[in-house]
Design a protein around this motif. Structure first.
Motif: not given
Ligand code: PA5
Length: 445
Positions: A115, A117-120, A122-123, A126
Motif C-alpha cells: 500500500t 498509505s503513510p498511516t499504515y 507509520n504504524d 512504531s
C-alpha cells in the motif's frame, strides 16, 4: 489426502450433456499445458517446481529462517501482489488470522509495501521501535514503487539501529537471479538473496522463496508444504474430468461462466482462510481477466458474511456461483458444555464440538443458496495443514492455467496492471513520462 470436488449441489444447474460436452475443451487445454505450446508457455516454471526446486536454496531458506527466529522479535515482509499475498495467506491459514497476537516462539510478522498509505507505514514503524527486527524485501522486477519505497524506509531504520554491517545481516532480498535494481543493491551491499525464477510469474510464486522464507519464519513446515504440492503435481495429470478433480473444477466453473455466471465467490467457513481468498482472487483475476473476458473472482468468509452478503447470494441477481472450500477436520475444536440453567436456550447446541455446528451452517447454507438459484461447487479437503495447503495451492494454480486456456487467454501475463503504474509515474514526475504527464494533467483539471 487431496482436494475433492463435490458436484452434488449442481444437478439443477449443470446438465449431464453439458458436463460431457466440456471434456474436449479441457483436453485441448491440457494438451496446450502439457506440451508447453500454449500462450505464455515461457512462464510454466510453477508447474514442475514441487519436483525440481533448488534444494541448495531451500536449505538456505530454512537456515535463514532459523537465524531470523533467533535474532528477531519482528519480521517485516515487503512486497505487493504475487510478492505478498501467498506468504501471508499461507501463514494465516496454517497458524491463525490472529498470528501476531498469539503467544508463540516465532517473530511477529508484518507485511508492508503493499500500500502507499503513510498511516499504515507509520504504524508499522512504531511497532519495531525498541525491538529487534529483520526485513525480507520481495520484488521480482526490483522496481515496483510500493515495496521499493517501503524498503528505502526500513533499510534506513535498520542501518540506524545496527549500522551498515549489522543491517546487511538482517536484510534478505528475494528477487530476479540476475537483473534489476534490487539485485544490484543486494550485490553491492552484501544482502543474502533468494531467487524468483524467470519462468515463474508473481502470482504463481508462493512455492518459491517468495512464500517459503516468510512461511518458514512463522514456524511452518515448508518440507510438508512442498510434499503436498508434489502430491498434487504427480496426481493431477489425467485429462479425464471424471478422474482429475482439478480439471473437473476448471470444467464446472467454465460451464457456469458460459451460462452467465460471471462472478465466482470463493467461500470458506474459517476466518484464517480470508487471505487465501485474496491470493485466489489475484491468481484468477490476473490470469483470466483479459480481452474482455473472464470470471470476476470474489470471496466471503461464512458464517460472518452470511450476515452481510447472504441476502444477495440467496436472492439477488443471478450473476454468481459459489465455490466452497470445506475442511473435514477443524484445526482446533471446542466442546460446547450443557448448562443446567439453559438461560440462553442454547442447550440444543450442547454436548458436541463447535465444528459440528459450523458444518451444519455449511449444510444449511448450501441447501438454501442452491434453492435460491445460486450454484455451489464444493471442494472438500481433509484438513488445513502444511501438506494439504501445498496440495491446494498447486491444485488452484493448475486449475487456473487450464481455465485460462479454456477461455483462450494467456493465463500468465498481466498487461492491464501496467496502465495505472504508467499514469502514477507520469503524475509523480518520473523521468521519461513527461508527455503522458501533460496529457493526464489536462484531463484531471
Ligand atoms: O503477479 C504479478 O506479476 C504481480 O502481482 C506482481 O507480483 C506484483 O506487481 C509485484 O511485482 P514485483 O515482484 O516485480 O515487485
Amino acid at each position: 489426502m487431496a482436494l475433492k470436488v463435490t458436484d452434488r449441489y449442481l444437478s439443477q444447474f449443470v446438465s449431464e450433456h453439458e458436463y460431457k460436452g466440456i471434456q474436449p475443451a479441457v483436453t485441448a487445454a491440457h494438451e496446450l499445458l502439457s506440451s508447453k505450446t500454449g500462450l505464455g508457455n515461457d512462464f510454466l516454471g510453477w508447474a514442475s517446481l514441487p519436483g525440481d526446486y533448488d534444494k541448495e536454496e531451500f536449505a538456505r531458506i530454512k537456515a535463514a529462517a532459523e537465524r531470523i527466529k533467533k535474532n528477531s522479535e519482528v519480521f517485516i515482509v515487503i512486497g505487493i501482489g504475487g510478492s505478498y499475498l501467498g506468504a501471508r495467506a499461507a501463514i494465516e491459514a496454517l497458524r491463525s488470522s490472529l498470528y501476531n497476537s498469539m503467544k508463540k516462539d516465532t517473530p511477529e510478522i508484518y507485511f508492508i509495501g503493499n500500500t502507499i498509505s503513510p498511516t499504515y507505514l507509520n504504524d508499522v514503524i512504531s511497532l519495531v521501535e525498541g525491538r529487534d527486527f529483520s526485513v525480507n524485501i520481495i520484488s521480482k522486477s526490483g522496481t515496483t514503487t510500493e515495496p521499493a519505497l517501503a524498503f528505502r524506509v526500513f533499510r534506513e531504520l535498520l542501518e540506524k539501529k545496527y549500522g551498515a554491517d549489522g543491517a546487511k545481516e538482517r536484510i534478505f532480498a528475494t528477487t530476479d537471479a540476475r537483473r534489476g535494481t534490487l539485485k544490484e543493491l543486494s550485490d553491492k551491499n552484501g544482502y543474502e538473496t533468494f531467487v524468483i525464477p524467470d519462468n515463474v510469474g508473481g502470482r504463481f510464486s508462493v512455492l518459491t522463496a517468495v512464500g517459503l522464507l516468510p512461511i518458514a519464519v512463522a514456524g511452518c513446515d515448508i518440507d510438508a508444504v512442498m510434499n503436498g504440492a508434489k502430491a498434487a503435481m504427480d496426481g493431477l495429470n489425467d485429462p479425464d474430468i471424471n478422474k482429475n478433480d482439478c480439471y473437473k473444477y476448471a470444467a464446472l466453473r467454465n460451464i457456469l461462466y458460459r451460462k452467465g455466471r460471471v462472478v465466482e465467490m470463493l467461500v470458506a467457513y474459517e476466518p484464517s482462510f480470508a487471505m487465501m481468498n485474496e491470493w485466489f482472487k489475484q491468481l484468477y483475476g490476473e490470469s483470466e481477466g483479459k480481452d474482455g473476458k473472464g470470471l470476476f473472482p470474489s470471496s466471503a468468509v461464512f458464517s460472518t458474511d452470511l450476515h452481510s452478503l447472504g441476502q444477495f447470494i440467496q436472492d439477488g441477481s443471478n450473476i454468481l456461483f459459489e465455490t466452497v472450500v470445506q475442511f473435514e477436520k477443524s484445526q482446533k475444536d471446542f466442546y460446547i458444555e450443557k448448562l443446567e440453567s439453559n438461560g440462553d436456550g442454547l442447550n440444543f447446541l450442547a454436548e458436541q464440538n463447535m465444528s459440528v455446528v459450523n458444518r451444519k451452517a455449511f449444510e444449511g447454507t448450501v441447501l438454501a443458496h442452491t434453492e435460491g438459484g445460486t450454484p455451489n461447487i464444493v471442494l472438500e479437503a481433509p484438513e488445513l495443514n502444511e501438506f494439504e495447503l501445498g496440495y491446494m495451492i498447486y491444485f488452484f494454480e493448475k486449475a487456473c492455467a487450464i481455465s485460462g486456456y479454456m477461455l483462450g487467454v494467456n493465463p500468465f501475463d498481466q498487461p492491464g496492471v501496467e496502465s495505472y503504474k504508467k499514469n502514477m509515474f507520469a503524475l509523480l514526475g518520473k523521468p521519461g513520462y513527461e508527455d503522458r504527464k501533460a496529457e493526464l494533467e489536462a484531463r484531471l483539471n
